[in-house]
Design a protein around this motif. Structure first.
Motif, PDB file in Angstrom:
ATOM      1  N   SER A   1       0.847  -1.190   0.000  1.00 37.07           N
ATOM      2  CA  SER A   1       0.000   0.000   0.000  1.00 37.07           C
ATOM      3  C   SER A   1       0.883   1.240   0.000  1.00 37.07           C
ATOM      4  CB  SER A   1      -0.929   0.015   1.211  1.00 37.07           C
ATOM      5  OG  SER A   1      -0.183  -0.008   2.413  1.00 37.07           O
ATOM      6  N   GLY A   2       0.298   2.350  -0.402  1.00 38.98           N
ATOM      7  CA  GLY A   2       1.062   3.595  -0.459  1.00 38.98           C
ATOM      8  C   GLY A   2       0.168   4.790  -0.722  1.00 38.98           C
ATOM      9  N   GLU A   3       0.790   5.936  -0.890  1.00 36.83           N
ATOM     10  CA  GLU A   3       0.081   7.196  -1.111  1.00 36.83           C
ATOM     11  C   GLU A   3       0.091   7.552  -2.595  1.00 36.83           C
ATOM     12  OE1 GLU A   3       0.451  11.957   0.127  1.00 36.83           O
ATOM     13  OE2 GLU A   3       1.864  10.459   0.905  1.00 36.83           O
TER      14      GLU A   3
ATOM     15  N   THR B   1       0.481  17.829 -11.920  1.00 43.82           N
ATOM     16  CA  THR B   1      -0.506  17.199 -12.772  1.00 43.82           C
ATOM     17  C   THR B   1      -1.381  16.241 -11.962  1.00 43.82           C
ATOM     18  OG1 THR B   1      -0.861  15.762 -14.678  1.00 43.82           O
ATOM     19  CG2 THR B   1       1.131  15.386 -13.414  1.00 43.82           C
ATOM     20  N   THR B   2      -2.671  16.203 -12.292  1.00 43.33           N
ATOM     21  CA  THR B   2      -3.592  15.239 -11.673  1.00 43.33           C
ATOM     22  C   THR B   2      -3.956  14.123 -12.653  1.00 43.33           C
ATOM     23  OG1 THR B   2      -5.477  16.620 -12.301  1.00 43.33           O
ATOM     24  CG2 THR B   2      -4.558  16.958 -10.101  1.00 43.33           C
ATOM     25  N   ASP B   3      -3.389  14.169 -13.854  1.00 40.65           N
ATOM     26  CA  ASP B   3      -3.651  13.134 -14.862  1.00 40.65           C
ATOM     27  C   ASP B   3      -2.720  11.939 -14.688  1.00 40.65           C
ATOM     28  OD1 ASP B   3      -5.684  14.575 -16.111  1.00 40.65           O
ATOM     29  OD2 ASP B   3      -4.295  15.602 -17.456  1.00 40.65           O
ATOM     30  N   ASP B   4      -1.436  12.225 -14.525  1.00 43.36           N
ATOM     31  CA  ASP B   4      -0.426  11.182 -14.384  1.00 43.36           C
ATOM     32  C   ASP B   4      -0.065  11.027 -12.917  1.00 43.36           C
ATOM     33  OD1 ASP B   4      -0.231  10.807 -17.192  1.00 43.36           O
ATOM     34  OD2 ASP B   4       1.002  12.613 -17.304  1.00 43.36           O
ATOM     35  N   LEU B   5      -0.350   9.844 -12.360  1.00 45.70           N
ATOM     36  CA  LEU B   5      -0.177   9.612 -10.937  1.00 45.70           C
ATOM     37  C   LEU B   5       0.930   8.597 -10.688  1.00 45.70           C
ATOM     38  CD1 LEU B   5      -3.953   9.357  -9.922  1.00 45.70           C
ATOM     39  CD2 LEU B   5      -2.471  11.391  -9.939  1.00 45.70           C
ATOM     40  N   ILE B   6       1.369   8.546  -9.442  1.00 50.35           N
ATOM     41  CA  ILE B   6       2.437   7.626  -9.062  1.00 50.35           C
ATOM     42  C   ILE B   6       2.210   7.173  -7.626  1.00 50.35           C
ATOM     43  CG2 ILE B   6       4.016   9.405  -8.185  1.00 50.35           C
ATOM     44  CD1 ILE B   6       6.286   7.801  -9.521  1.00 50.35           C
ATOM     45  N   MET B   7       2.574   5.934  -7.350  1.00 54.28           N
ATOM     46  CA  MET B   7       2.603   5.384  -5.995  1.00 54.28           C
ATOM     47  C   MET B   7       3.991   4.852  -5.719  1.00 54.28           C
ATOM     48  SD  MET B   7      -0.811   3.092  -5.298  1.00 54.28           S
ATOM     49  CE  MET B   7       0.024   2.336  -3.886  1.00 54.28           C
ATOM     50  N   THR B   8       4.469   5.070  -4.517  1.00 52.57           N
ATOM     51  CA  THR B   8       5.755   4.501  -4.111  1.00 52.57           C
ATOM     52  C   THR B   8       5.497   3.511  -2.995  1.00 52.57           C
ATOM     53  OG1 THR B   8       6.946   6.509  -4.716  1.00 52.57           O
ATOM     54  CG2 THR B   8       8.052   4.987  -3.243  1.00 52.57           C
ATOM     55  N   ILE B   9       5.891   2.264  -3.209  1.00 56.43           N
ATOM     56  CA  ILE B   9       5.693   1.218  -2.212  1.00 56.43           C
ATOM     57  C   ILE B   9       7.031   0.711  -1.714  1.00 56.43           C
ATOM     58  CG2 ILE B   9       3.477   0.507  -3.175  1.00 56.43           C
ATOM     59  CD1 ILE B   9       4.908  -1.858  -4.479  1.00 56.43           C
ATOM     60  N   SER B  10       7.012   0.095  -0.545  1.00 57.99           N
ATOM     61  CA  SER B  10       8.217  -0.469   0.054  1.00 57.99           C
ATOM     62  C   SER B  10       8.160  -1.985  -0.087  1.00 57.99           C
ATOM     63  CB  SER B  10       8.309  -0.076   1.528  1.00 57.99           C
ATOM     64  OG  SER B  10       9.473  -0.592   2.126  1.00 57.99           O
ATOM     65  N   VAL B  11       9.208  -2.568  -0.698  1.00 56.71           N
ATOM     66  CA  VAL B  11       9.222  -4.000  -0.989  1.00 56.71           C
ATOM     67  C   VAL B  11      10.376  -4.659  -0.252  1.00 56.71           C
ATOM     68  CG1 VAL B  11       9.383  -5.750  -2.801  1.00 56.71           C
ATOM     69  CG2 VAL B  11       8.183  -3.596  -3.244  1.00 56.71           C
TER      70      VAL B  11
ATOM     71  N   ILE C   1      -4.091  -1.554  -9.075  1.00 53.76           N
ATOM     72  CA  ILE C   1      -4.177  -0.564  -8.001  1.00 53.76           C
ATOM     73  C   ILE C   1      -5.632  -0.373  -7.598  1.00 53.76           C
ATOM     74  CG2 ILE C   1      -3.728   1.842  -7.365  1.00 53.76           C
ATOM     75  CD1 ILE C   1      -1.588   1.586  -9.790  1.00 53.76           C
ATOM     76  N   THR C   2      -5.895  -0.393  -6.283  1.00 54.46           N
ATOM     77  CA  THR C   2      -7.247  -0.223  -5.751  1.00 54.46           C
ATOM     78  C   THR C   2      -7.237   0.883  -4.704  1.00 54.46           C
ATOM     79  OG1 THR C   2      -7.683  -2.587  -6.068  1.00 54.46           O
ATOM     80  CG2 THR C   2      -9.185  -1.368  -4.634  1.00 54.46           C
ATOM     81  N   PRO C   3      -7.990   1.979  -4.911  1.00 52.71           N
ATOM     82  CA  PRO C   3      -8.027   3.048  -3.903  1.00 52.71           C
ATOM     83  C   PRO C   3      -8.763   2.605  -2.650  1.00 52.71           C
ATOM     84  CG  PRO C   3      -9.584   3.501  -5.674  1.00 52.71           C
ATOM     85  CD  PRO C   3      -8.797   2.299  -6.097  1.00 52.71           C
ATOM     86  N   THR C   4      -8.290   3.051  -1.500  1.00 55.73           N
ATOM     87  CA  THR C   4      -8.894   2.679  -0.227  1.00 55.73           C
ATOM     88  C   THR C   4     -10.316   3.207  -0.109  1.00 55.73           C
ATOM     89  OG1 THR C   4      -6.697   2.734   0.781  1.00 55.73           O
ATOM     90  CG2 THR C   4      -8.576   2.746   2.276  1.00 55.73           C
ATOM     91  N   THR C   5     -10.582   4.367  -0.684  1.00 56.66           N
ATOM     92  CA  THR C   5     -11.889   5.008  -0.549  1.00 56.66           C
ATOM     93  C   THR C   5     -12.981   4.299  -1.327  1.00 56.66           C
ATOM     94  OG1 THR C   5     -11.291   6.489  -2.372  1.00 56.66           O
ATOM     95  CG2 THR C   5     -10.940   7.295  -0.120  1.00 56.66           C
ATOM     96  N   ASN C   6     -12.617   3.549  -2.367  1.00 57.88           N
ATOM     97  CA  ASN C   6     -13.613   2.865  -3.190  1.00 57.88           C
ATOM     98  C   ASN C   6     -12.984   1.611  -3.783  1.00 57.88           C
ATOM     99  OD1 ASN C   6     -15.619   2.002  -4.901  1.00 57.88           O
ATOM    100  ND2 ASN C   6     -15.990   4.002  -5.831  1.00 57.88           N
ATOM    101  N   GLU C   7     -13.203   0.477  -3.121  1.00 55.87           N
ATOM    102  CA  GLU C   7     -12.558  -0.758  -3.542  1.00 55.87           C
ATOM    103  C   GLU C   7     -13.193  -1.362  -4.789  1.00 55.87           C
ATOM    104  OE1 GLU C   7     -12.378  -3.387  -0.214  1.00 55.87           O
ATOM    105  OE2 GLU C   7     -10.925  -2.145   0.879  1.00 55.87           O
TER     106      GLU C   7
ATOM    107  N   ALA D   1      -3.924   3.907  -1.349  1.00 56.70           N
ATOM    108  CA  ALA D   1      -4.343   2.822  -2.228  1.00 56.70           C
ATOM    109  C   ALA D   1      -3.505   1.593  -1.949  1.00 56.70           C
ATOM    110  CB  ALA D   1      -4.214   3.233  -3.693  1.00 56.70           C
ATOM    111  N   SER D   2      -4.034   0.442  -2.325  1.00 58.84           N
ATOM    112  CA  SER D   2      -3.290  -0.806  -2.250  1.00 58.84           C
ATOM    113  C   SER D   2      -3.002  -1.291  -3.664  1.00 58.84           C
ATOM    114  CB  SER D   2      -4.087  -1.875  -1.489  1.00 58.84           C
ATOM    115  OG  SER D   2      -5.308  -2.142  -2.149  1.00 58.84           O
ATOM    116  N   CYS D   3      -1.993  -2.132  -3.800  1.00 59.23           N
ATOM    117  CA  CYS D   3      -1.654  -2.639  -5.122  1.00 59.23           C
ATOM    118  C   CYS D   3      -1.225  -4.096  -5.019  1.00 59.23           C
ATOM    119  CB  CYS D   3      -0.568  -1.787  -5.767  1.00 59.23           C
ATOM    120  SG  CYS D   3       1.032  -1.876  -4.948  1.00 59.23           S
TER     121      CYS D   3
END
Length: 334
Positions: free
Chosen positions: A59-61, A134-144, A160-166, A208-210
Motif C-alpha cells: 500500500s502507499g500514497e 498534474t492530476t492526470d499522471d499519478l504515481i505510488m511509491t511502495i516499500s518491498v 491498483i485499488t483506492p482505499t476510498t472505493n474498492e 491505495a493498495s496494489c
C-alpha cells in the motif's frame, strides 16, 4: 508499654489481618487451574487443477507524477490570480490574468501547489512562477522486502485499488526500482515506483493498495497446504483409496499461495487426500468453598497437524486453507 512497642504491635496486627483477609478471599474464589484438550477433525479434498500465483501486496500514497513551475510572460503586467493554492484546475481554465486582458491558462489538468506573483499592476519578472502538479499522471511509491524485490522488473503490470472505493481498479506499471535499499533489523526494503493514469476519481494524497503477480503457474495439480506433512525432510500426503484405506504418498511441491500448493510429482487428478484440523480447547477451572467448579473456556486452532505425522509445514507454503468440500471426523486408518 512504650510508644515504640505499641507501634510495632500495631504493625504486626495489621499484617496479620491482611494475611487472614487474603486467605479468606482465596478460599472463597479458589485457585485457578488451566487444563486443555485437543480434538482433531479429518476432512477430505479432491486433487484438482488450479492456477497458483505468488502475489506481492503493498500500500502507499497516491501522488502526482510531475511537478512544474510555470513562468509568467515577462513582457506583461500582472492583474490578478484566478485561482488559489490547492485549487484543482481543468485543462483550458484560467490561472492568472494580465492587465491587457489575456490569461495564463492550464494546458493539462492540475492542482496549484504555490505561486509567486508581483503586485497588481507590476511587470512580471523571471522570478515569478506558478507551481503546479498534474492530476492526470499519478504515481505510488511502495516499500518491498528484499526477499521479493528480485521478482519485480520495470514495465511489470500492477493492479491498483483506492482505499476510498474498492470497486475501482486501475492498471499501472512499475517504472522505477531503487538500487539501494533501506536496512532494518527485520530486513532491507527497497522503494518501487508505480505509474498510472487518473480517470478523474482520484485525488492527490489518497491511499491505495496494489498487487503484483511475481510468479504464476496455470492448470497444475494442487492440494490444500494443510494436507502436506513432513517427516525426515520428506513431504507426503495421506490419500484415501477406493476401498477406504489410507496410504502415505511421498510428493514434491512447487509454488504455493495462501491456501493451496502445487503438486509436481506423487499424485494424480481426482485422488482424495486427507486434511487434518487440530483444535485445542483450554479450560480454566476454580474450586470454590462448596467444592463446586466454575469453568471458563478459551479455544485456539492449529491447522495442518496430522495424527501420526510431524505436522510441520514449510514457512514458504503460506497459511492453512479454509473450509473443505468433503469432511469426516475421527482417526485415519492404517
Amino acid at each position: 508499654m512504650n510508644k515504640k512497642l505499641l507501634k510495632k504491635l500495631g504493625i504486626i496486627i495489621f499484617i496479620a489481618l491482611l494475611i487472614i483477609g487474603a486467605f479468606l478471599i482465596g478460599r472463597k474464589s479458589g485457585l485457578m487451574t488451566d487444563t486443555s484438550t485437543t480434538t482433531t477433525t479429518i476432512t477430505e479434498e479432491t486433487v484438482t487443477k488450479r492456477t497458483i500465483q505468488n502475489v506481492l501486496s503493498a500500500s502507499g500514497e497516491i501522488s502526482s507524477n510531475s511537478t512544474e513551475k510555470i513562468t509568467l510572460d515577462t513582457t506583461k503586467y500582472f492583474k490578478a490570480m484566478c485561482v488559489e493554492e490547492d485549487d484543482i484546475v481543468s485543462i483550458g481554465d484560467n490561472i492568472l490574468e494580465y492587465t491587457d486582458g489575456t490569461y495564463l491558462t492550464a494546458t493539462y489538468n492540475l492542482v496549484i501547489s504555490s505561486y509567486s506573483v508581483p503586485e497588481t499592476g507590476s511587470k512580471c519578472t523571471s522570478s515569478n512562477y506558478i507551481e503546479v502538479q498534474t492530476t492526470d499522471d499519478l504515481i505510488m511509491t511502495i516499500s518491498v522486502n528484499e526477499n521479493q524485490i528480485n521478482g519485480l522488473s520495470n514495465g511489470q503490470e500492477v493492479t491498483i485499488t483506492p482505499t476510498t472505493n474498492e470497486t475501482l481498479s486501475y492498471k499501472g506499471t512499475v517504472t522505477k526500482i531503487d538500487s539501494i535499499g533501506t536496512y532494518a533489523s527485520s530486513g532491507t526494503t527497497f522503494n518501487v515506483s508505480i505509474s498510472f493514469k487518473n480517470d478523474g476519481n482520484l485525488k492527490l494524497g489518497m491511499s491505495a493498495s496494489c498487487e503484483v503477480v511475481l510468479e504464476e503457474v496455470a492448470d497444475v495439480l494442487t492440494v490444500p497446504i494443510a494436507a502436506v506433512q513432513t517427516e525426515d525432510d520428506k513431504k507426503y500426503v495421506v490419500i484415501v483409496n477406493d476401498d477406504g484405506d489410507t496410504e502415505n504418498v511421498e510428493i514434491t511441491t512447487g509454488l504455493s499461495d495462501d491456501d493451496y500448493v502445487e503438486i509436481k510429482t506423487g499424485l494424480e487428478e481426482g485422488q482424495i487426500v486427507q486434511v487434518a484440523t487440530t483444535t485445542t480447547k483450554s479450560t480454566t477451572r476454580s474450586k470454590n468453598s462448596n467444592g463446586g467448579r466454575q469453568n471458563g473456556e478459551r479455544e485456539s486452532s492449529n491447522l495442518g497437524d496430522f495424527p501420526g505425522g510431524s505436522g510441520n509445514m514449510p514457512s514458504e507454503m503460506g497459511e492453512p486453507p479454509s473450509e473443505n468440500s468433503r469432511s469426516s471426523s475421527g482417526e485415519s486408518k492404517d
